[in-house]
Design an enzyme around this catalytic site. Structure first.
Site, PDB file in Angstrom:
ATOM      1  N   ARG A 186       1.964  64.422  41.250  1.00  0.00           N
ATOM      2  CA  ARG A 186       3.061  63.462  41.423  1.00  0.00           C
ATOM      3  C   ARG A 186       4.382  64.196  41.573  1.00  0.00           C
ATOM      4  NH1 ARG A 186       3.509  58.973  37.003  1.00  0.00           N
ATOM      5  NH2 ARG A 186       5.431  58.874  38.204  1.00  0.00           N
TER       6      ARG A 186
ATOM      7  N   ASP B 164      11.993  67.096  29.888  1.00  0.00           N
ATOM      8  CA  ASP B 164      10.951  67.393  30.872  1.00  0.00           C
ATOM      9  C   ASP B 164      10.452  68.842  30.791  1.00  0.00           C
ATOM     10  OD1 ASP B 164      11.017  64.803  31.685  1.00  0.00           O
ATOM     11  OD2 ASP B 164      12.332  65.155  33.398  1.00  0.00           O
TER      12      ASP B 164
ATOM     13  N   ILE C 121      14.679  62.537  22.803  1.00  0.00           N
ATOM     14  CA  ILE C 121      14.729  61.467  23.817  1.00  0.00           C
ATOM     15  C   ILE C 121      13.510  60.551  23.746  1.00  0.00           C
ATOM     16  CG2 ILE C 121      14.842  61.004  26.313  1.00  0.00           C
ATOM     17  CD1 ILE C 121      16.606  63.481  26.536  1.00  0.00           C
TER      18      ILE C 121
ATOM     19  N   ARG D 106       9.335  52.837  26.885  1.00  0.00           N
ATOM     20  CA  ARG D 106      10.448  53.193  27.771  1.00  0.00           C
ATOM     21  C   ARG D 106      11.068  51.893  28.264  1.00  0.00           C
ATOM     22  NH1 ARG D 106       8.820  57.681  32.104  1.00  0.00           N
ATOM     23  NH2 ARG D 106      11.026  57.707  32.624  1.00  0.00           N
ATOM     24  N   PRO D 107      11.959  51.323  27.454  1.00  0.00           N
ATOM     25  CA  PRO D 107      12.537  50.030  27.825  1.00  0.00           C
ATOM     26  C   PRO D 107      13.459  50.143  29.044  1.00  0.00           C
ATOM     27  CG  PRO D 107      13.618  50.928  25.873  1.00  0.00           C
ATOM     28  CD  PRO D 107      12.501  51.863  26.208  1.00  0.00           C
TER      29      PRO D 107
ATOM     30  N   ASP E  61      16.153  47.836  29.097  1.00  0.00           N
ATOM     31  CA  ASP E  61      17.230  46.928  28.676  1.00  0.00           C
ATOM     32  C   ASP E  61      18.611  47.384  29.145  1.00  0.00           C
ATOM     33  OD1 ASP E  61      16.643  49.056  26.796  1.00  0.00           O
ATOM     34  OD2 ASP E  61      18.163  48.202  25.487  1.00  0.00           O
ATOM     35  N   LEU E  62      18.851  48.690  29.171  1.00  0.00           N
ATOM     36  CA  LEU E  62      20.182  49.170  29.568  1.00  0.00           C
ATOM     37  C   LEU E  62      20.440  48.886  31.052  1.00  0.00           C
ATOM     38  CD1 LEU E  62      20.184  52.585  27.646  1.00  0.00           C
ATOM     39  CD2 LEU E  62      21.610  50.598  27.122  1.00  0.00           C
TER      40      LEU E  62
ATOM     41  N   LYS F  34      12.485  66.337  42.708  1.00  0.00           N
ATOM     42  CA  LYS F  34      11.826  65.016  42.695  1.00  0.00           C
ATOM     43  C   LYS F  34      12.755  63.965  42.100  1.00  0.00           C
ATOM     44  CE  LYS F  34       9.089  63.812  39.130  1.00  0.00           C
ATOM     45  NZ  LYS F  34       9.317  62.518  38.451  1.00  0.00           N
ATOM     46  N   ASN F  35      13.339  64.278  40.942  1.00  0.00           N
ATOM     47  CA  ASN F  35      14.115  63.253  40.245  1.00  0.00           C
ATOM     48  C   ASN F  35      15.455  62.954  40.912  1.00  0.00           C
ATOM     49  OD1 ASN F  35      12.045  62.907  38.523  1.00  0.00           O
ATOM     50  ND2 ASN F  35      12.966  63.940  36.770  1.00  0.00           N
TER      51      ASN F  35
ATOM     52  N   CYS G  70       4.012  53.482  29.077  1.00  0.00           N
ATOM     53  CA  CYS G  70       4.248  54.843  29.548  1.00  0.00           C
ATOM     54  C   CYS G  70       3.496  55.784  28.623  1.00  0.00           C
ATOM     55  CB  CYS G  70       5.746  55.119  29.509  1.00  0.00           C
ATOM     56  SG  CYS G  70       6.149  56.823  29.806  1.00  0.00           S
TER      57      CYS G  70
ATOM     58  N   ARG H 159       7.238  54.422  37.582  1.00  0.00           N
ATOM     59  CA  ARG H 159       8.303  53.676  36.884  1.00  0.00           C
ATOM     60  C   ARG H 159       9.636  53.782  37.586  1.00  0.00           C
ATOM     61  NH1 ARG H 159       7.546  52.301  31.692  1.00  0.00           N
ATOM     62  NH2 ARG H 159       9.785  52.184  31.443  1.00  0.00           N
TER      63      ARG H 159
HETATM   64  N1  EPU Z   1      16.216  53.948  27.332  1.00  0.00           N
HETATM   65  C1  EPU Z   1      16.507  52.781  26.693  1.00  0.00           C
HETATM   66  N2  EPU Z   1      16.779  51.678  27.460  1.00  0.00           N
HETATM   67  C2  EPU Z   1      16.785  51.722  28.817  1.00  0.00           C
HETATM   68  C3  EPU Z   1      16.487  52.921  29.467  1.00  0.00           C
HETATM   69  C4  EPU Z   1      16.188  54.025  28.682  1.00  0.00           C
HETATM   70  O1  EPU Z   1      16.517  52.696  25.482  1.00  0.00           O
HETATM   71  O2  EPU Z   1      17.050  50.696  29.463  1.00  0.00           O
HETATM   72  C5  EPU Z   1      15.901  55.154  26.537  1.00  0.00           C
HETATM   73  C6  EPU Z   1      14.454  55.612  26.721  1.00  0.00           C
HETATM   74  O3  EPU Z   1      13.584  54.986  25.823  1.00  0.00           O
HETATM   75  C7  EPU Z   1      14.580  57.106  26.461  1.00  0.00           C
HETATM   76  C8  EPU Z   1      15.964  57.431  27.035  1.00  0.00           C
HETATM   77  O4  EPU Z   1      16.672  56.215  27.051  1.00  0.00           O
HETATM   78  O5  EPU Z   1      14.593  57.356  25.089  1.00  0.00           O
HETATM   79  C9  EPU Z   1      15.944  58.021  28.424  1.00  0.00           C
HETATM   80  O6  EPU Z   1      14.867  57.450  29.176  1.00  0.00           O
HETATM   81  P1  EPU Z   1      14.932  56.761  30.567  1.00  0.00           P
HETATM   82  O7  EPU Z   1      13.795  55.791  30.579  1.00  0.00           O
HETATM   83  O8  EPU Z   1      16.263  56.223  30.898  1.00  0.00           O
HETATM   84  O9  EPU Z   1      14.622  57.881  31.559  1.00  0.00           O
HETATM   85  P2  EPU Z   1      14.646  57.681  33.107  1.00  0.00           P
HETATM   86  O10 EPU Z   1      16.033  57.683  33.585  1.00  0.00           O
HETATM   87  O11 EPU Z   1      13.783  56.521  33.479  1.00  0.00           O
HETATM   88  C10 EPU Z   1      14.583  60.158  33.931  1.00  0.00           C
HETATM   89  C11 EPU Z   1      13.550  61.060  34.553  1.00  0.00           C
HETATM   90  C12 EPU Z   1      12.483  61.434  33.531  1.00  0.00           C
HETATM   91  C13 EPU Z   1      13.172  62.099  32.330  1.00  0.00           C
HETATM   92  C14 EPU Z   1      14.246  61.175  31.755  1.00  0.00           C
HETATM   93  C15 EPU Z   1      15.052  61.791  30.637  1.00  0.00           C
HETATM   94  C16 EPU Z   1      13.518  60.338  36.853  1.00  0.00           C
HETATM   95  C17 EPU Z   1      12.766  59.734  37.969  1.00  0.00           C
HETATM   96  N3  EPU Z   1      12.917  60.386  35.680  1.00  0.00           N
HETATM   97  O12 EPU Z   1      13.878  58.985  33.561  1.00  0.00           O
HETATM   98  O13 EPU Z   1      11.644  62.390  34.170  1.00  0.00           O
HETATM   99  O14 EPU Z   1      12.225  62.417  31.344  1.00  0.00           O
HETATM  100  O15 EPU Z   1      15.188  60.785  32.796  1.00  0.00           O
HETATM  101  O16 EPU Z   1      15.683  62.943  31.079  1.00  0.00           O
HETATM  102  O17 EPU Z   1      14.620  60.808  37.034  1.00  0.00           O
HETATM  103  C18 EPU Z   1       9.627  63.511  34.723  1.00  0.00           C
HETATM  104  O18 EPU Z   1      10.161  63.948  35.744  1.00  0.00           O
HETATM  105  O19 EPU Z   1       8.517  63.939  34.309  1.00  0.00           O
HETATM  106  C19 EPU Z   1      10.282  62.438  33.959  1.00  0.00           C
HETATM  107  C20 EPU Z   1       9.633  61.646  33.133  1.00  0.00           C
END
Ligand code: EPU
Length: 425
Positions: free
Chosen positions: A401, A309, A331, A121-122, A124-125, A22-23, A116, A92
């Site tokens: 999902r 996860d 995380i 879950r910002p 900003d990056l 999925k991811n 979330c 998201r």
């Molecule tokens: N973060 C920031 N700023 C940002 C983005 C992220 O501070 O701009 C922080 C978040 O708060 C968190 C960490 O960085 O502490 C990583 O989170 P991020 O939101 O970047 O995760 P993601 O890339 O949106 C993917 C997976 C998630 C998985 C995370 C961490 C997908 C679609 N989603 O999310 O998967 O938990 O990486 O490995 O790839 C799931 O499948 O159930 C799921 C939630």
């Protein structure tokens, strides 16, 4: 609404085929926005989240033809660049269209994701990274308004307070493929799903080096072309069934050919005394009586660390193993909504800041519980399979999902699980 009714402690045995990731699938689908030519993706999991991303692509001017696990994405010639709140609030990961839209159409209008279930879950990056490539970004009425003037190569460090961002890396890398000049992403995510995206982008004509490492260098090109690509299998789904085997003391084989992606879990199994073997595309987990397992201590971290996860999933092991086990979240410090539900099933878990402490319990008992997110939902199903008596897991739309044919796959290995109508909200 639907719920699952599960009777625990049934002997499980057999083989499970692991679906496409999925991811990985979500950013790969978004990458099709980077070209006008056809993109064909194989091994697409049929899930609510992939359906949502396909719906979003259609909104953005793509025609998507789905034939079972094969998806062909064609261009209609329309240039649309708005991802609405209605769709982003459902998922998201929709944020991952931001980079491709900006690269291709020079502007993007993408709703800010809301709250979330497992804490802040910002994004900003994502935004700072695109600004480092020359984008102008402002927030208006809950939307990210981004303009490329134009995109130029730059240098960006993806390290945030809780590590690097997977989708942030994906967004910046996709934007950089069509930027003028070269981009360096430091502390890039090394997750297998990001690596898969980099391989697909390369198949589309992108110039990327450092794939699979924490420094990605991307030389912008004028345009990308179509491609035919096969998505990697889902390591979290594979991990889910592996943990089911371990926690229920069963032998289950997984048709899963990327065991290297499961190394953190297989290492943990070894430490606890749970056997695994791999041969010819089949990973076999040989669970034993959990009373013989050793307690464990892990911290979730970005890849190659232990995946967040699988945190809730492996918590079931900590509940059925003797002694005291510890899981720290590196995380998402607040991703513990499943703990009170586990405790309702007889677990003895305390949360101290970002650490869950699993003390020995007399055994899990069936109960009515509810899923708060995708992985929390799957962990409750695992707990129910280990529990004495009947459980009802509610709000299973979260599970659907991200798990293809979850109930059918569980039934095939002997689980007593059925879907039923849930009249309660
Ligand atoms: N973060 C920031 N700023 C940002 C983005 C992220 O501070 O701009 C922080 C978040 O708060 C968190 C960490 O960085 O502490 C990583 O989170 P991020 O939101 O970047 O995760 P993601 O890339 O949106 C993917 C997976 C998630 C998985 C995370 C961490 C997908 C679609 N989603 O999310 O998967 O938990 O990486 O490995 O790839 C799931 O499948 O159930 C799921 C939630």
């Amino acid at each position: 609404m639907k719920k699952y009714v599960i009777t625990g402690k049934k002997p499980l045995k057999g083989t499970v085929s692991i679906s496409g990731s999925k991811n990985a699938a979500l950013p790969l689908l978004a990458a099709s926005l980077l070209t006008n030519e056809d993109v064909t993706l194989h091994n697409m999991p049929v899930l609510r989240d992939t359906e949502t991303m396909i719906e979003l692509l259609a909104m953005l001017g793509k025609k998507v033809i789905v034939e079972n696990e094969k998806v062909v994405i064609k261009s209609t010639g329309e240039k649309k660049y708005k991802a609405t709140y209605d769709i982003v609030k459902q998922m998201r990961a929709s944020i991952v269209v931001l980079g491709p839209l900006l690269a291709r159409y020079k502007k993007a209008h993408v709703s800010l994701p809301g709250g979330c279930a497992f804490g802040p879950r910002p994004v900003d990056l994502h935004l700072k990274g695109l600004e480092a490539l020359g984008a102008t970004i402002c927030m208006k009425h809950g939307y990210i308004d981004a303009v490329a003037n134009p995109l130029v190569g730059g240098r960006f460090n993806m390290m945030g307070e809780f590590g690097t961002s997977v989708l942030g890396t994906d967004n910046i890398a996709m934007a950089a493929t069509l930027a003028k000049g070269s981009t360096i992403i430091e502390n890039a995510a090394r997750e297998p799903e990001t690596e898969d995206l980099m391989h697909m982008l390369t198949a589309m004509g992108a110039k990327i080096s450092g794939i699979g490492t924490s420094i990605l260098t991307i030389e912008g090109v004028k345009e990308l072309h179509g491609c035919e690509y096969t998505i990697i299998p889902d390591r979290i789904e594979a991990g889910t069934f592996a943990i089911i085997a371990a926690a229920t003391g069963s032998q289950i084989s997984l048709k899963y050919n990327r065991p290297e992606h499961l190394e953190p879990l297989l290492d943990l199994f070894k430490e606890c005394g749970i056997g695994s073997s791999y041969k010819n595309g089949v990973l076999t987990i040989t669970g034993k009586n959990p009373a013989s397992y050793k307690p464990f201590k892990i911290t979730t971290l970005p890849y190659p660390g232990f995946p967040t996860d699988m945190q809730s999933l492996v918590m079931v092991l900590g509940c059925v193993a003797p002694g005291i086990s510890f899981i720290s979240e590196g995380i998402y410090p607040n991703r513990f909504n499943h703990v009170p539900e586990f405790n309702r099933m007889g677990a003895n878990i305390e949360v101290d800041q970002n650490t869950a402490i699993m003390k020995e319990c007399v055994g899990l008992q069936g109960a009515t519980v509810q899923a708060s997110d995708l992985r929390a939902g799957a962990s409750l199903v695992i707990a129910a399979l280990c529990a004495e008596g009947k459980s009802e897991v509610r709000r299973v739309y979260h599970i659907e999902r991200g798990y293809e044919d979850f109930v059918a796959k569980l039934k095939k290995i002997g689980a007593s699980i059925r879907e039923a109508k849930d009249t309660l909200i």
